[in-house]
Design a protein around this motif. Sequence first.
Motif, PDB file in Angstrom:
ATOM      1  N   PHE A  90       0.821  -1.477  -0.226  1.00 40.01           N
ATOM      2  CA  PHE A  90      -0.157  -0.083   0.186  1.00 40.01           C
ATOM      3  C   PHE A  90       0.626   1.388   0.076  1.00 40.01           C
ATOM      4  O   PHE A  90       1.929   1.432   0.772  1.00 40.01           O
ATOM      5  N   LEU A  91       0.548   2.178  -0.848  1.00 39.88           N
ATOM      6  CA  LEU A  91       1.306   3.384  -0.680  1.00 39.88           C
ATOM      7  C   LEU A  91       0.085   4.499  -0.812  1.00 39.88           C
ATOM      8  O   LEU A  91      -0.840   4.659  -1.351  1.00 39.88           O
ATOM      9  N   VAL A  92       0.491   5.414   0.399  1.00 43.13           N
ATOM     10  CA  VAL A  92      -0.269   6.625   0.469  1.00 43.13           C
ATOM     11  C   VAL A  92       0.115   7.850   0.091  1.00 43.13           C
ATOM     12  O   VAL A  92       1.357   8.250   0.886  1.00 43.13           O
ATOM     13  N   LEU A  93      -0.291   8.746  -0.731  1.00 41.89           N
ATOM     14  CA  LEU A  93       0.211   9.852  -1.299  1.00 41.89           C
ATOM     15  C   LEU A  93      -0.383  11.089  -0.363  1.00 41.89           C
ATOM     16  O   LEU A  93      -1.471  11.089   0.173  1.00 41.89           O
ATOM     17  N   PRO A  94       0.559  12.008  -0.497  1.00 39.88           N
ATOM     18  CA  PRO A  94       0.199  13.301   0.399  1.00 39.88           C
ATOM     19  C   PRO A  94      -1.133  13.953  -0.329  1.00 39.88           C
ATOM     20  O   PRO A  94      -1.223  13.816  -1.481  1.00 39.88           O
ATOM     21  N   PRO A  95      -1.623  14.709   0.528  1.00 32.63           N
ATOM     22  CA  PRO A  95      -2.902  15.527  -0.343  1.00 32.63           C
ATOM     23  C   PRO A  95      -2.269  16.408  -1.324  1.00 32.63           C
ATOM     24  O   PRO A  95      -1.159  16.877  -1.320  1.00 32.63           O
ATOM     25  N   GLU A  96      -3.144  16.725  -2.538  1.00 38.50           N
ATOM     26  CA  GLU A  96      -2.773  17.724  -3.275  1.00 38.50           C
ATOM     27  C   GLU A  96      -2.648  19.095  -2.645  1.00 38.50           C
ATOM     28  O   GLU A  96      -3.208  19.478  -2.048  1.00 38.50           O
ATOM     29  N   ALA A  97      -1.524  19.756  -3.225  1.00 34.38           N
ATOM     30  CA  ALA A  97      -1.411  21.290  -2.703  1.00 34.38           C
ATOM     31  C   ALA A  97      -2.478  21.879  -3.416  1.00 34.38           C
ATOM     32  O   ALA A  97      -3.049  21.899  -4.249  1.00 34.38           O
ATOM     33  N   ARG A  98      -2.867  23.052  -2.367  1.00 34.63           N
ATOM     34  CA  ARG A  98      -3.996  23.724  -3.010  1.00 34.63           C
ATOM     35  C   ARG A  98      -3.576  25.135  -3.537  1.00 34.63           C
ATOM     36  O   ARG A  98      -2.534  25.617  -3.435  1.00 34.63           O
TER      37      ARG A  98
END
Length: 98
Positions: A90-98
């Motif tokens: 499993f790989l969790v990516l950080p949230p997209e920058a706003r």
Amino acid sequence: ENATRFTEEEKSRVKGVMEERGRAGMDPHSKAFVRAEVVNDKTVSGALIRILNEEAVDLAVLSRSRQNLVEKIFIGSVARRVLEGYEGNFLVLPPEAR
């Protein structure tokens, strides 16, 4: 019991649009694929874990979303619940920058 309010035709149309949008940003030569589902599972994390196990996925990739404190308290983290319940890679990516 079918808890959804959508007809099978509506589910099919929604699934098609979701898959099309998911593929839009992908390299056309990629071997990865996009799968969208309209499900009746009680939780998003439960549906994801079930699908990942059914498909014997090699690597699941999920992007975190930005949540405010109230959302975190009442909704919780889908990524965290999937990590707790899924035993595969499993790989969790950080949230997209706003």
